[in-house]
Design an enzyme around this catalytic site. Sequence first.
Site, PDB file in Angstrom:
ATOM      1  N   GLU A 191       0.803  -1.217   0.000  1.00 29.82           N
ATOM      2  CA  GLU A 191       0.000   0.000   0.000  1.00 29.82           C
ATOM      3  C   GLU A 191       0.842   1.275   0.000  1.00 29.82           C
ATOM      4  O   GLU A 191       0.291   2.374   0.085  1.00 29.82           O
ATOM      5  CB  GLU A 191      -0.943  -0.017   1.196  1.00 29.82           C
ATOM      6  CG  GLU A 191      -1.994  -1.120   1.078  1.00 29.82           C
ATOM      7  CD  GLU A 191      -2.808  -1.293   2.336  1.00 29.82           C
ATOM      8  OE1 GLU A 191      -2.511  -0.619   3.341  1.00 29.82           O
ATOM      9  OE2 GLU A 191      -3.737  -2.108   2.321  1.00 29.82           O
TER      10      GLU A 191
ATOM     11  N   GLN B 217       4.456  -3.733   2.983  1.00 27.92           N
ATOM     12  CA  GLN B 217       4.290  -5.143   3.316  1.00 27.92           C
ATOM     13  C   GLN B 217       4.670  -5.983   2.113  1.00 27.92           C
ATOM     14  O   GLN B 217       4.678  -5.498   0.979  1.00 27.92           O
ATOM     15  CB  GLN B 217       2.839  -5.423   3.701  1.00 27.92           C
ATOM     16  CG  GLN B 217       1.859  -5.188   2.572  1.00 27.92           C
ATOM     17  CD  GLN B 217       0.469  -4.861   3.050  1.00 27.92           C
ATOM     18  OE1 GLN B 217       0.186  -3.743   3.467  1.00 27.92           O
ATOM     19  NE2 GLN B 217      -0.412  -5.847   3.002  1.00 27.92           N
TER      20      GLN B 217
END
Length: 828
Positions: A489, A594
């Site tokens: 993200e 991530q």
Amino acid sequence: MIESDRFTCEPWKVRETRLDLDRLGQSESIFALSNGHIGWRANLDEGEPHATPGTYLNAVFEEVPLPYAEAAYGYPEAGQTLVNVTDGKIIRLLVEDEPFDVRYGKLKSHERVLDLKSGLLTRTAEWESPAHSAVRVRSARLVSLRHRALAAVLYEVETIDAEAELVIQSELVANEPVPDASRQDPRAAEVIEIPLTAELSAATDRGAVLIHSTKRSRLRVATAMEHVVRGPRGTEVKCESDADHARFTVTSRVKPGQRLRLVKFVAYGWSSLRSVPALRSQVEGALAEAVEHGWNGLAAAQRRYLDSFWARSDVELEGDDEVQQGIRFAMFHVLQSAARAEQRAIPAKGLTGPGYDGHTFWDMETFVLPFLTYTAPDCVADALRWRHSILDLARDRARDLGLKGAAFPWRTIRGEECSGYWPASTAAFHINADVADAVLRYVSATGDSRFEQSHGAELLIETARLWASLGHHDRGGEFRIDGVTGPDEYSALADNNLYTNLMAQRNLNAAADAVKRNPDVARRLKVAASEIKAWRRAAAKVYVPYEPDLRIHKQASQFTDHEPWDFAHTRPDQYPLFLHFPYFDLYRKQVVKQADLVLAMHLRGDAFTADEKARNFAYYEAITVRDSSLSSCTQAVIAAEVGHLQLAHDYLAEAALMDLDDLERNVRDGVHMGSAAGAWIAAVQGLGGMRHHGGSLSFSPRLPQAIRKLSFRVTFLGRIIKVSVDHRRATYTLVRGRQLRFDHHGTPIRVSPGRAVARAIPPLAEPVEPKPPAGREPARRGAARPRQLRTTSAPPSRPLPSTERPPSRRPPSKRSRAQASARRRRGP
């Protein structure tokens, strides 16, 4: 003091030996009970003090506005937030007219224990009132895994030094005040002050029923309670109710050595269609069943359910007791989140707290369902039936976006898109391939062809149609998917996110294969031969971004051309980055929130060579900051595969202890179900080396130095396989089912019932370990670890000052409110 020192380290229990009022929120989530339909936060029996009162029913929500500074076509029109429904946990106690309240008088001792084998949360407290009347209170509660609508509490009080007048007040309370934490943390939930409107209140001799409805979503909720009382002669009871409150009162004079015992049964039901009389009959019928079974019967059924689960699913690990406890704690919570969900979604926090407004994300298919596929596959079929139930809404969303097929929502409760921040939601089309991947995995691991015919094939076809319309063939014939957001993200609206492209490739091929197996479904959906041909061509030509100079794959086109993030000048207190830097800056730098490309190497490991995996992992490890709880488990899996066994151990521990250690400092909002499932993934698919590509199963286990032995069980095609690994060999045993073939470190083996097969672990020259960004390294595990949790024999310690204080109540600035308004629509 380290936060996890609040809990003793035991293999099958989580024990809190003192009450820390500053950190009630953490324990309310850690000790929460659920069955996937009902969720009870671990608020104290007496209801106060609390951090966040919480009683939840899966998919009971209220609509909330999604304000935009500037409206635009295709933006979602309304949000959805989980409702705190009628609280049936509350049991208040008065001792000689003094309310039992841990903030007053003298709390001599206090202990709570979550038993992972029995499924019970027990509490023992000794308290002396301001008037010096002393009592011992014992309680146990359960949310039934066997009976979907039921929860129960056993509550006992005894006087210690002298006879005393005791009053127990067992209550149902609707519209409890809930603190609003959303201004301090954009991941917190929307708060609705009075979410429920009263429709019925009725009392009986030993119980009551309250029925309410939500205003905008128009859902009707029924809650009922019934009691069984045992006490000294002269004990009296009465019950009364009004619109938002019902109370069952017990009064008794109790001498030392005597006990006043109350069993409270609570039933819940909800519907968007059923009438008030129908819902009342439903919950009263459930209560009749509860009374018939009694407390002992419900507790015994709970134990049997969990005995069966652990017998086919347990993970045993020798050499790191904290991680052993953490894995079982995590598995227990994931099971709770899904056991009786029954065609409802599994939210990112389960039903343990209000975090993320109770929404479901891609976490369900990519992290939670893989764990359940090999341990509780029936839960997976139910969750995917929920996806199928919102397929028409997904088709509508695709049409709104000018696309074909189905576009599933990034975050939702009922099925509509609820994120107002489209670069990280609508653009994250990979969720559609994640759904398809979960269908493929489930059908391949179970052989459930009936599910594929009734639900799975249609999901595969409609998601393949989306990819065919979203992507295009460039001048060279390669199939590109441009302007999308992958799992990372901190990178948005990129061309050819590799994870998205490879998962779409699998989706397209799977849909073409499913059409062959299910011609009736294909005819109903009007799948043409030309459409199948287009899917095959797109899959064969999917673009795979690669950087030849660095000899690595790119996370997306041009990603490796971006400026690297300045890690050297990023302070430790500036993580997570999205709370301290604008997304504009994050999006144009090489920094990974991530695992993204690393996740592609896990789920699409068949698309990479061993050398490519090693080089890719080393490059992306240096820029991955793990500002998401979903990252560490994936990094553990690939670290183990490419030979970094110590690093794999470290990341396994981070996933397993995410909530017990409160590593993200937000477990007060609920347990991280994705990371909890990730603890199993890191152990079984990381250290255990389990892979399932196509229809084949394989294991390539290796252990880090500190872990002496690992054993786990998985369910596959109706068999239960037990894998036991030490540093020299792996032993495979078929616990249930007929003969099975699979690979051990690339060599085929065959296991038959009653005959264990042992194979040597090939030697490994461990490569040089890559370094994460400075200050973002996982805590090192092993003999040199600087901390050790208390053992069960350690005496309770006095409360120490908390290192996590409640957030400031100072009103936020206009700027911070604006930032929170945008950021709170983000995924986990």
